[in-house]
Design a protein around this motif. Sequence first.
Motif, PDB file in Angstrom:
ATOM      1  N   GLY A   1      10.230  -5.151 -12.481  1.00 36.18           N
ATOM      2  CA  GLY A   1      11.095  -5.549 -11.387  1.00 36.18           C
ATOM      3  C   GLY A   1      10.436  -5.427 -10.037  1.00 36.18           C
ATOM      4  N   PHE A   2      11.284  -5.195  -9.039  1.00 34.16           N
ATOM      5  CA  PHE A   2      10.830  -5.118  -7.651  1.00 34.16           C
ATOM      6  C   PHE A   2      11.689  -4.067  -6.960  1.00 34.16           C
ATOM      7  CE2 PHE A   2      10.421  -6.424  -3.223  1.00 34.16           C
ATOM      8  CZ  PHE A   2       9.085  -6.792  -3.136  1.00 34.16           C
TER       9      PHE A   2
ATOM     10  N   PRO B   1       6.886  14.901  -4.070  1.00 34.20           N
ATOM     11  CA  PRO B   1       7.387  13.528  -3.995  1.00 34.20           C
ATOM     12  C   PRO B   1       6.710  12.675  -2.917  1.00 34.20           C
ATOM     13  CG  PRO B   1       8.858  14.966  -2.790  1.00 34.20           C
ATOM     14  CD  PRO B   1       7.698  15.822  -3.242  1.00 34.20           C
ATOM     15  N   LYS B   2       6.704  11.362  -3.157  1.00 35.37           N
ATOM     16  CA  LYS B   2       6.274  10.407  -2.133  1.00 35.37           C
ATOM     17  C   LYS B   2       7.017   9.097  -2.351  1.00 35.37           C
ATOM     18  CE  LYS B   2       2.223   8.520   0.190  1.00 35.37           C
ATOM     19  NZ  LYS B   2       0.749   8.469   0.248  1.00 35.37           N
ATOM     20  N   ALA B   3       7.580   8.561  -1.260  1.00 33.46           N
ATOM     21  CA  ALA B   3       8.389   7.341  -1.354  1.00 33.46           C
ATOM     22  C   ALA B   3       7.585   6.123  -0.930  1.00 33.46           C
ATOM     23  CB  ALA B   3       9.631   7.478  -0.482  1.00 33.46           C
ATOM     24  N   PHE B   4       7.786   5.023  -1.637  1.00 36.77           N
ATOM     25  CA  PHE B   4       7.127   3.747  -1.333  1.00 36.77           C
ATOM     26  C   PHE B   4       8.200   2.668  -1.224  1.00 36.77           C
ATOM     27  CE2 PHE B   4       4.137   6.405  -3.569  1.00 36.77           C
ATOM     28  CZ  PHE B   4       2.927   6.183  -2.925  1.00 36.77           C
ATOM     29  N   ARG B   5       7.895   1.602  -0.488  1.00 39.29           N
ATOM     30  CA  ARG B   5       8.854   0.499  -0.349  1.00 39.29           C
ATOM     31  C   ARG B   5       8.231  -0.832  -0.762  1.00 39.29           C
ATOM     32  NH1 ARG B   5      13.620   1.510   1.570  1.00 39.29           N
ATOM     33  NH2 ARG B   5      14.054  -0.674   1.969  1.00 39.29           N
ATOM     34  N   ASP B   6       9.107  -1.717  -1.279  1.00 39.85           N
ATOM     35  CA  ASP B   6       8.739  -3.114  -1.553  1.00 39.85           C
ATOM     36  C   ASP B   6       7.525  -3.249  -2.462  1.00 39.85           C
ATOM     37  OD1 ASP B   6      10.820  -4.262  -0.051  1.00 39.85           O
ATOM     38  OD2 ASP B   6       9.712  -3.901   1.804  1.00 39.85           O
ATOM     39  N   LEU B   7       7.636  -2.668  -3.653  1.00 36.85           N
ATOM     40  CA  LEU B   7       6.564  -2.796  -4.633  1.00 36.85           C
ATOM     41  C   LEU B   7       7.028  -3.659  -5.813  1.00 36.85           C
ATOM     42  CD1 LEU B   7       5.101   0.833  -4.940  1.00 36.85           C
ATOM     43  CD2 LEU B   7       4.511  -0.967  -3.298  1.00 36.85           C
ATOM     44  N   GLU B   8       6.129  -4.501  -6.323  1.00 35.62           N
ATOM     45  CA  GLU B   8       6.348  -5.139  -7.619  1.00 35.62           C
ATOM     46  C   GLU B   8       6.234  -4.017  -8.659  1.00 35.62           C
ATOM     47  OE1 GLU B   8       7.132  -8.181  -8.522  1.00 35.62           O
ATOM     48  OE2 GLU B   8       6.561  -9.496  -6.867  1.00 35.62           O
ATOM     49  N   LEU B   9       7.265  -3.834  -9.441  1.00 39.33           N
ATOM     50  CA  LEU B   9       7.244  -2.791 -10.467  1.00 39.33           C
ATOM     51  C   LEU B   9       6.563  -3.392 -11.692  1.00 39.33           C
ATOM     52  CD1 LEU B   9      10.866  -1.663  -9.705  1.00 39.33           C
ATOM     53  CD2 LEU B   9       8.766  -0.452  -9.046  1.00 39.33           C
ATOM     54  N   ALA B  10       5.270  -3.115 -11.792  1.00 35.64           N
ATOM     55  CA  ALA B  10       4.431  -3.736 -12.818  1.00 35.64           C
ATOM     56  C   ALA B  10       4.764  -3.200 -14.198  1.00 35.64           C
ATOM     57  CB  ALA B  10       2.966  -3.496 -12.497  1.00 35.64           C
TER      58      ALA B  10
ATOM     59  N   GLY C   1       6.448   4.918 -13.981  1.00 38.18           N
ATOM     60  CA  GLY C   1       6.268   3.531 -13.565  1.00 38.18           C
ATOM     61  C   GLY C   1       4.986   3.308 -12.802  1.00 38.18           C
ATOM     62  N   VAL C   2       4.686   2.017 -12.640  1.00 39.87           N
ATOM     63  CA  VAL C   2       3.565   1.568 -11.816  1.00 39.87           C
ATOM     64  C   VAL C   2       4.121   0.498 -10.881  1.00 39.87           C
ATOM     65  CG1 VAL C   2       1.296   0.470 -11.792  1.00 39.87           C
ATOM     66  CG2 VAL C   2       1.954   1.928 -13.722  1.00 39.87           C
ATOM     67  N   GLY C   3       3.852   0.668  -9.585  1.00 43.13           N
ATOM     68  CA  GLY C   3       4.283  -0.330  -8.608  1.00 43.13           C
ATOM     69  C   GLY C   3       3.093  -0.809  -7.815  1.00 43.13           C
ATOM     70  N   ALA C   4       3.086  -2.109  -7.470  1.00 44.22           N
ATOM     71  CA  ALA C   4       1.939  -2.674  -6.753  1.00 44.22           C
ATOM     72  C   ALA C   4       2.400  -3.363  -5.486  1.00 44.22           C
ATOM     73  CB  ALA C   4       1.204  -3.657  -7.656  1.00 44.22           C
ATOM     74  N   ASP C   5       1.592  -3.241  -4.435  1.00 42.95           N
ATOM     75  CA  ASP C   5       1.956  -3.815  -3.146  1.00 42.95           C
ATOM     76  C   ASP C   5       1.441  -5.251  -3.013  1.00 42.95           C
ATOM     77  OD1 ASP C   5      -0.750  -3.699  -2.560  1.00 42.95           O
ATOM     78  OD2 ASP C   5      -0.579  -2.035  -1.162  1.00 42.95           O
ATOM     79  N   LYS C   6       1.551  -5.792  -1.805  1.00 43.94           N
ATOM     80  CA  LYS C   6       1.200  -7.206  -1.623  1.00 43.94           C
ATOM     81  C   LYS C   6      -0.294  -7.486  -1.760  1.00 43.94           C
ATOM     82  CE  LYS C   6       1.278  -6.758   3.383  1.00 43.94           C
ATOM     83  NZ  LYS C   6       1.903  -7.150   4.657  1.00 43.94           N
TER      84      LYS C   6
ATOM     85  N   HIS D   1       9.428 -14.020 -17.418  1.00 44.79           N
ATOM     86  CA  HIS D   1       9.212 -13.055 -16.334  1.00 44.79           C
ATOM     87  C   HIS D   1       8.219 -12.052 -16.905  1.00 44.79           C
ATOM     88  CE1 HIS D   1      11.156 -10.188 -13.146  1.00 44.79           C
ATOM     89  NE2 HIS D   1       9.984 -10.645 -12.770  1.00 44.79           N
ATOM     90  N   LEU D   2       7.040 -12.009 -16.324  1.00 44.91           N
ATOM     91  CA  LEU D   2       5.964 -11.211 -16.902  1.00 44.91           C
ATOM     92  C   LEU D   2       5.244 -10.422 -15.807  1.00 44.91           C
ATOM     93  CD1 LEU D   2       4.437 -10.634 -19.577  1.00 44.91           C
ATOM     94  CD2 LEU D   2       2.970 -12.590 -19.057  1.00 44.91           C
ATOM     95  N   HIS D   3       5.180  -9.117 -15.988  1.00 43.47           N
ATOM     96  CA  HIS D   3       4.440  -8.251 -15.060  1.00 43.47           C
ATOM     97  C   HIS D   3       3.302  -7.571 -15.822  1.00 43.47           C
ATOM     98  CE1 HIS D   3       7.588  -7.618 -11.621  1.00 43.47           C
ATOM     99  NE2 HIS D   3       7.462  -8.880 -11.956  1.00 43.47           N
ATOM    100  N   GLY D   4       2.299  -7.128 -15.082  1.00 50.79           N
ATOM    101  CA  GLY D   4       1.191  -6.486 -15.767  1.00 50.79           C
ATOM    102  C   GLY D   4       0.340  -5.631 -14.854  1.00 50.79           C
TER     103      GLY D   4
END
Lengths: 150, 150, 150
Positions: free
Chosen positions: A53-54, A71-80, A99-104, C96-99
């Motif tokens: 998700g996102f 803790p550390k908060a992040f915003r607007d990441l693609e949840l890979a 989880g893993v989240g990726a930025d722009k 919908h595919l993330h990686g």
Amino acid sequence: MPAQPTAQSAPTKYTRTPTGFLMVLRQGDNVLQELEQLAVRENIPSASLTGLGFGHPTFGFWNAQTKTYAPKAFRDLELASLTGSIAWKDGKPALHLHGVGADKEFKPVGGHLLALEVGTGSVELTIVVHDQKLSRAEDPRNGATVLGVE
Amino acid sequence: MPAQPTAQSAPTKYTRTPTGFLMVLRQGDNVLQELEQLAVRENIPSASLTGLGFGHPTFGFWNAQTKTYAPKAFRDLELASLTGSIAWKDGKPALHLHGVGADKEFKPVGGHLLALEVGTGSVELTIVVHDQKLSRAEDPRNGATVLGVE
Amino acid sequence: MPAQPTAQSAPTKYTRTPTGFLMVLRQGDNVLQELEQLAVRENIPSASLTGLGFGHPTFGFWNAQTKTYAPKAFRDLELASLTGSIAWKDGKPALHLHGVGADKEFKPVGGHLLALEVGTGSVELTIVVHDQKLSRAEDPRNGATVLGVE
């Protein structure tokens, strides 16, 4: 923090599948709270989940010395990737979610999720339900809360 | 390397679910060895798995020229994601396991897992069992060991 | 772009499992196209998937202002994690595919996958099929295409 869904609107956030549930959360939804509500409402004995998700994740890194999460908060990441499990502790749902989240720039951060709010998109969660009620308890060797399968 | 579990203690490391098994490993456990033992003991024809946890992974990057994996070991990472499969080769279980691990700054590393020991926490593995016995064989185009579904 | 598989060769790329399908793609295969073909050929109402492998991903980062994905292509990455879902939109499969993919230094990139070609190895995909036909539609709040479970 956005207004939480009412009991009336909540049933439209997931559907039953042959192996459990498929949940789709939308902008502003609190992912951990929705999963806890699902566990209670559907009386889930235990479950494993995957997702994507996102959103806005707060990660925490486990420190076995202090037995706390930094803790550390992040915003607007693609949840890979999202992976986790649902069990019980002291009569309440006890989640474990990583989880893993990726930025722009597609640069990821990851780890143990302490909180996760859906951003300008959605979060899709596939929940595979198990038939045994499972609980979490502290492992005396390292203080971690560990899922029991005995 | 910690002492490996005896046959007597091993059954308490996993439970049967409607779709396969849920395995919870603890500090010092060897994840790949436990999965191989599960495959043999439960006579798993083939399976897919997902997971999460905390541990010490050794990743290897596949080099199609040399047909080897260049290894690198890491310690004390939150295992943000584990995905893999269980099949057979030459009469023995043949695992394929990938993962992402993140450090205390939430900075991840990832790839193909050559080894994984559980750290000061646990590793939870959800194993979805398939009913066909599947094998791995070398793809002559690139030397990679590839799961056969023909 | 390699030649696409013919209808004759395609059936050998996956096998049926108790919970859905296990697909193994090989060097040169187009992952999103193979999944779309699977959805049509097997008339999949909806599904969730996880996977791993080695390949050439193109990631896109969702921009809710412009309602587009900013793309970036990478080559020769270990695909440390793949998660996704299959649904329908306008009579066609909608994936919908993330990686997460990692390079030879084990440094990852990740996010929403716009394209993915298998490299010198394979891609293994575990597809858990659901029994309800599900569609994607635009969320008017943010323009994102969101899976409907109502």
